[in-house]
Design a protein around this motif. Structure first.
Motif, PDB file in Angstrom:
ATOM      1  N   THR A  76      43.999  59.899 -32.618  1.00 36.43           N
ATOM      2  CA  THR A  76      43.926  60.670 -33.864  1.00 36.43           C
ATOM      3  C   THR A  76      43.262  62.018 -33.618  1.00 36.43           C
ATOM      4  N   PRO A  77      43.490  62.985 -34.526  1.00 37.85           N
ATOM      5  CA  PRO A  77      42.764  64.259 -34.420  1.00 37.85           C
ATOM      6  C   PRO A  77      41.256  64.070 -34.446  1.00 37.85           C
ATOM      7  N   ALA A  78      40.779  63.115 -35.220  1.00 37.20           N
ATOM      8  CA  ALA A  78      39.335  62.873 -35.286  1.00 37.20           C
ATOM      9  C   ALA A  78      38.803  62.388 -33.940  1.00 37.20           C
ATOM     10  N   ALA A  79      39.572  61.546 -33.266  1.00 39.99           N
ATOM     11  CA  ALA A  79      39.149  61.055 -31.955  1.00 39.99           C
ATOM     12  C   ALA A  79      39.119  62.191 -30.943  1.00 39.99           C
ATOM     13  N   MET A  80      40.089  63.100 -31.037  1.00 34.11           N
ATOM     14  CA  MET A  80      40.101  64.233 -30.116  1.00 34.11           C
ATOM     15  C   MET A  80      38.921  65.150 -30.396  1.00 34.11           C
ATOM     16  N   ARG A  81      38.629  65.396 -31.640  1.00 29.21           N
ATOM     17  CA  ARG A  81      37.495  66.253 -31.980  1.00 29.21           C
ATOM     18  C   ARG A  81      36.192  65.651 -31.472  1.00 29.21           C
TER      19      ARG A  81
ATOM     20  N   SER B  38      46.428  73.700 -27.939  1.00 26.67           N
ATOM     21  CA  SER B  38      46.087  74.699 -28.950  1.00 26.67           C
ATOM     22  C   SER B  38      45.071  74.159 -29.947  1.00 26.67           C
ATOM     23  N   ALA B  39      45.197  72.882 -30.284  1.00 25.57           N
ATOM     24  CA  ALA B  39      44.244  72.282 -31.213  1.00 25.57           C
ATOM     25  C   ALA B  39      42.854  72.227 -30.592  1.00 25.57           C
ATOM     26  N   VAL B  40      42.780  71.901 -29.297  1.00 28.05           N
ATOM     27  CA  VAL B  40      41.487  71.869 -28.614  1.00 28.05           C
ATOM     28  C   VAL B  40      40.907  73.277 -28.532  1.00 28.05           C
ATOM     29  N   ALA B  41      41.753  74.273 -28.245  1.00 25.44           N
ATOM     30  CA  ALA B  41      41.276  75.654 -28.196  1.00 25.44           C
ATOM     31  C   ALA B  41      40.657  76.054 -29.532  1.00 25.44           C
ATOM     32  N   ALA B  42      41.302  75.682 -30.623  1.00 19.26           N
ATOM     33  CA  ALA B  42      40.768  76.021 -31.946  1.00 19.26           C
ATOM     34  C   ALA B  42      39.415  75.361 -32.178  1.00 19.26           C
ATOM     35  N   MET B  43      39.254  74.127 -31.721  1.00 17.54           N
ATOM     36  CA  MET B  43      37.971  73.438 -31.879  1.00 17.54           C
ATOM     37  C   MET B  43      36.878  74.124 -31.061  1.00 17.54           C
ATOM     38  N   LEU B  44      37.224  74.567 -29.865  1.00 22.40           N
ATOM     39  CA  LEU B  44      36.232  75.252 -29.031  1.00 22.40           C
ATOM     40  C   LEU B  44      35.835  76.597 -29.637  1.00 22.40           C
ATOM     41  N   VAL B  45      36.779  77.271 -30.265  1.00 24.30           N
ATOM     42  CA  VAL B  45      36.460  78.519 -30.963  1.00 24.30           C
ATOM     43  C   VAL B  45      35.491  78.234 -32.106  1.00 24.30           C
ATOM     44  N   GLU B  46      35.700  77.132 -32.807  1.00 21.10           N
ATOM     45  CA  GLU B  46      34.773  76.761 -33.882  1.00 21.10           C
ATOM     46  C   GLU B  46      33.355  76.566 -33.350  1.00 21.10           C
TER      47      GLU B  46
ATOM     48  N   ALA C   1      33.167  79.488 -28.697  1.00 14.45           N
ATOM     49  CA  ALA C   1      33.750  80.007 -27.465  1.00 14.45           C
ATOM     50  C   ALA C   1      34.551  81.274 -27.718  1.00 14.45           C
ATOM     51  N   VAL C   2      34.489  82.195 -26.751  1.00 14.73           N
ATOM     52  CA  VAL C   2      35.368  83.374 -26.748  1.00 14.73           C
ATOM     53  C   VAL C   2      36.719  82.915 -26.202  1.00 14.73           C
ATOM     54  N   HIS C   3      37.780  83.151 -26.959  1.00 19.10           N
ATOM     55  CA  HIS C   3      39.105  82.630 -26.612  1.00 19.10           C
ATOM     56  C   HIS C   3      39.934  83.716 -25.947  1.00 19.10           C
ATOM     57  N   ILE C   4      40.304  83.503 -24.680  1.00 25.33           N
ATOM     58  CA  ILE C   4      41.222  84.390 -23.985  1.00 25.33           C
ATOM     59  C   ILE C   4      42.546  83.647 -23.860  1.00 25.33           C
ATOM     60  N   ASP C   5      43.514  84.048 -24.661  1.00 22.96           N
ATOM     61  CA  ASP C   5      44.808  83.377 -24.772  1.00 22.96           C
ATOM     62  C   ASP C   5      45.803  84.061 -23.842  1.00 22.96           C
ATOM     63  N   TYR C   6      46.158  83.395 -22.752  1.00 21.34           N
ATOM     64  CA  TYR C   6      47.025  84.019 -21.759  1.00 21.34           C
ATOM     65  C   TYR C   6      48.455  84.189 -22.268  1.00 21.34           C
ATOM     66  N   ASP C   7      48.923  83.353 -23.170  1.00 18.48           N
ATOM     67  CA  ASP C   7      50.240  83.562 -23.769  1.00 18.48           C
ATOM     68  C   ASP C   7      50.255  84.871 -24.556  1.00 18.48           C
ATOM     69  N   LEU C   8      49.196  85.112 -25.310  1.00 19.01           N
ATOM     70  CA  LEU C   8      49.096  86.351 -26.082  1.00 19.01           C
ATOM     71  C   LEU C   8      49.013  87.556 -25.144  1.00 19.01           C
ATOM     72  N   LEU C   9      48.208  87.456 -24.102  1.00 17.27           N
ATOM     73  CA  LEU C   9      48.105  88.562 -23.153  1.00 17.27           C
ATOM     74  C   LEU C   9      49.439  88.836 -22.472  1.00 17.27           C
TER      75      LEU C   9
END
Length: 220
Positions: free
Chosen positions: A193-198, A30-38, A41-49
């Protein structure tokens, strides 16, 4: 880090660039998805669908009631997810029936969302069970968020109050770490760390996503 995708079909030729995003439970997907949205990216969340296609009044909910009975409904007419889970997770055949009802509806909703994206967009399909449902090669690039099992266990126990045995069971119900890594186009290591992932997400965006999106062909 970006890696070669052994199942990649070659340069994308569609009008959008598609990313498949997956990872084990508590991996940080989820954290990576949020970074890609930043990044745009257009986010298609299959849990939400998956929740939307069985809302009150939908054909999906009617199909579930037809398959499993009114006991899966809450008093307000919505889906009682706990009641449904009690049925399907104790019965493999029931889980298969559930998947046969919901999966086509979710995929149709995801396809519609992708169709609505503008030409040249980066469309991210955020799918928890992407590998398990055989979709590893359905996208222009597959991103796997990875963390050691012990890290997943610690996060689940702290986040959700699970026992070690419960957390192991949840992890064991998904594809193995090795199975996900075997089909990854890019692996995002979330053991640090979150910074390393970003930094890894930023690198992938610049080196993989931007060039891939530039090769998309509007109108296809």
């Amino acid at each position: 880090m970006p890696t070669a995708d052994p199942g990649a079909p070659g340069p994308p030729v569609g009008r959008v660039f598609t990313l498949g995003l997956t990872g084990g439970i508590a991996s940080g997907k989820s954290a990576v998805a949020a970074m890609l949205v930043e990044h745009g990216a257009v986010h298609i969340d299959y849990d939400l669908l998956a929740r939307r296609v069985v809302e009150p009044g939908t054909p999906g909910l009617r199909a579930l009631v037809g398959a499993f009975g009114a006991s899966v409904l809450a008093p307000d007419g919505s889906l009682d997810r706990a009641a449904l889970a009690a049925v399907v997770f104790a019965d493999r055949a029931a889980r298969t029936r559930l998947d046969a009802i919901t999966h086509p509806l979710v995929i149709a909703a995801a396809d519609a969302a992708q169709d609505a994206a503008p030409d040249g967009a980066v469309v991210m399909h955020d799918i928890p069970l992407l590998v398990e449902t055989g979709r590893a090669h359905d996208f222009d690039h597959l991103v796997v968020v990875d963390a050691p099992v012990e890290t997943q266990l610690a996060r689940l126990m702290a986040r959700d109050g699970m026992s070690r045995e419960q957390a192991l069971a949840r992890i064991g119900a998904q594809a193995s770490r090795a199975e996900r890594l075997a089909v990854a186009g890019t692996v995002i290591d979330n053991s640090g760390t979150p910074a390393a992932m970003r930094a890894q997400v930023d690198l992938m965006w610049d080196e993989v996503v931007v060039p891939g999106a530039a090769r998309c062909r509007p109108g296809r």
